[in-house]
Design a protein around this motif. Structure first.
Motif, short mmCIF file in Angstrom:
data_model
loop_
_atom_site.label_atom_id
_atom_site.label_comp_id
_atom_site.label_asym_id
_atom_site.label_seq_id
_atom_site.Cartn_x
_atom_site.Cartn_y
_atom_site.Cartn_z
N TYR A 53 0.92 -1.17 -0.04
CA TYR A 53 -0.06 -0.11 -0.07
C TYR A 53 1.02 1.25 -0.04
O TYR A 53 0.46 2.41 -0.12
CB TYR A 53 -1.22 -0.12 0.96
CG TYR A 53 -2.27 -1.22 0.30
CD1 TYR A 53 -2.41 -1.03 -0.18
CD2 TYR A 53 -2.60 -1.36 1.91
CE1 TYR A 53 -4.24 -1.74 -0.73
CE2 TYR A 53 -3.78 -2.32 2.20
CZ TYR A 53 -4.38 -2.55 -0.06
OH TYR A 53 -5.65 -2.79 0.49
N ALA A 59 -3.88 2.37 -4.43
CA ALA A 59 -4.91 0.45 -3.69
C ALA A 59 -5.30 1.58 -3.18
O ALA A 59 -7.03 0.72 -2.31
CB ALA A 59 -4.06 -0.37 -4.13
N SER A 62 -8.38 3.90 -1.79
CA SER A 62 -9.90 3.25 -2.52
C SER A 62 -10.57 3.20 -1.81
O SER A 62 -10.39 2.35 -0.37
CB SER A 62 -8.76 2.65 -3.37
OG SER A 62 -9.19 0.85 -2.89
N LEU A 64 -11.77 -0.49 -1.26
CA LEU A 64 -11.53 -1.44 -1.49
C LEU A 64 -10.59 -1.69 0.06
O LEU A 64 -10.31 -2.20 0.28
CB LEU A 64 -10.96 -2.54 -2.72
CG LEU A 64 -12.28 -2.96 -3.31
CD1 LEU A 64 -11.46 -2.83 -4.69
CD2 LEU A 64 -13.06 -3.65 -2.39
N GLY A 65 -9.62 -0.66 0.10
CA GLY A 65 -8.58 -0.62 0.98
C GLY A 65 -8.52 -0.01 2.21
O GLY A 65 -8.83 -0.90 2.89
N HIS A 68 -10.59 -3.53 3.17
CA HIS A 68 -10.04 -3.69 3.58
C HIS A 68 -9.36 -3.67 5.39
O HIS A 68 -8.32 -4.14 6.05
CB HIS A 68 -8.63 -4.52 2.61
CG HIS A 68 -7.13 -4.60 3.11
ND1 HIS A 68 -6.10 -4.77 2.82
CD2 HIS A 68 -7.26 -5.87 3.49
CE1 HIS A 68 -5.52 -5.94 3.02
NE2 HIS A 68 -5.82 -6.44 3.76
N ASN A 121 -8.46 -5.57 -4.73
CA ASN A 121 -8.33 -4.51 -4.47
C ASN A 121 -6.76 -4.69 -5.96
O ASN A 121 -6.49 -3.24 -6.11
CB ASN A 121 -8.13 -4.07 -3.79
CG ASN A 121 -7.43 -2.33 -2.76
OD1 ASN A 121 -8.12 -1.80 -4.04
ND2 ASN A 121 -7.44 -2.04 -1.97
N LYS A 124 -7.04 -4.80 -9.53
CA LYS A 124 -7.58 -3.79 -10.17
C LYS A 124 -7.16 -2.53 -9.32
O LYS A 124 -7.09 -1.70 -10.67
CB LYS A 124 -9.26 -3.40 -8.56
CG LYS A 124 -9.65 -2.18 -9.57
CD LYS A 124 -11.12 -2.19 -8.92
CE LYS A 124 -11.53 -0.84 -9.24
NZ LYS A 124 -13.15 -0.50 -8.95
N TYR A 125 -5.93 -2.18 -8.27
CA TYR A 125 -5.34 -1.25 -8.46
C TYR A 125 -3.91 -0.95 -8.73
O TYR A 125 -3.24 0.18 -8.52
CB TYR A 125 -5.69 -0.79 -7.35
CG TYR A 125 -7.15 0.86 -7.42
CD1 TYR A 125 -7.45 1.26 -8.04
CD2 TYR A 125 -8.12 -0.52 -6.14
CE1 TYR A 125 -8.55 1.96 -7.91
CE2 TYR A 125 -9.28 0.05 -6.61
CZ TYR A 125 -9.45 1.16 -7.12
OH TYR A 125 -11.04 1.82 -7.31
#
Length: 139
Positions: A53, A59, A62, A64-65, A68, A121, A124-125
């Motif tokens: 990260y 990511a 985001s 999602l991050g 998470h 994640n 995606k990122y």
């Protein structure tokens, strides 16, 4: 967000060392599974997540991050605490075993969902164009 993960990892590192020292000084080795989880799911995994990260802040920041972060950091302490609790036999009250099994399942489920979110994640990122290194090359 990466720095938060790394700071949390260091706390688990300290906890892992303390538990290891306790186990070695008292020869109470029944705590080995919980000790291993503190070190691997806590110190090692969280540290690696922090590095990912840090390198890929898109990511980390985001939705999602953020999900998470919260699921993992709520679920893992529940899982770890209940892994230590399950070794206390007999428990201090009736239903102790059932409570600890429920907490293990709940904490473990939260961590599992958090890991799945992390995987999504990352796919995606995490791309070359999103890395911190890419920003440094552009300057």
């Amino acid at each position: 967000m990466g720095a938060k993960w790394i700071k949390i990892a260091v706390i688990y590192f300290i906890l892992g060392i303390v538990v290891g020292m306790f186990m070695s000084s008292t020869l109470q080795l029944q705590w080995a599974a919980a000790h291993a989880h503190v070190n691997l799911a806590g110190w090692a995994s969280i540290g690696i997540i922090g590095v990912v990260y840090t390198l890929y802040p898109k990511a980390a920041n985001s939705t999602l991050g953020i999900w998470h972060f919260w699921l993992y950091n709520i679920g893992l302490p529940i899982l770890l605490l209940s892994m230590f609790m399950i070794q206390v036999r007999p428990g201090p009250f009736p239903g102790w075993g059932a409570l600890t099994k429920t907490l293990i399942f709940g904490g473990g489920t939260m961590v599992t969902i958090a890991v799945i979110i992390f995987i999504v994640n990352v796919f995606k990122y995490v791309h070359d164009s999103n890395s911190i290194g890419d920003k440094n090359r552009a300057s």
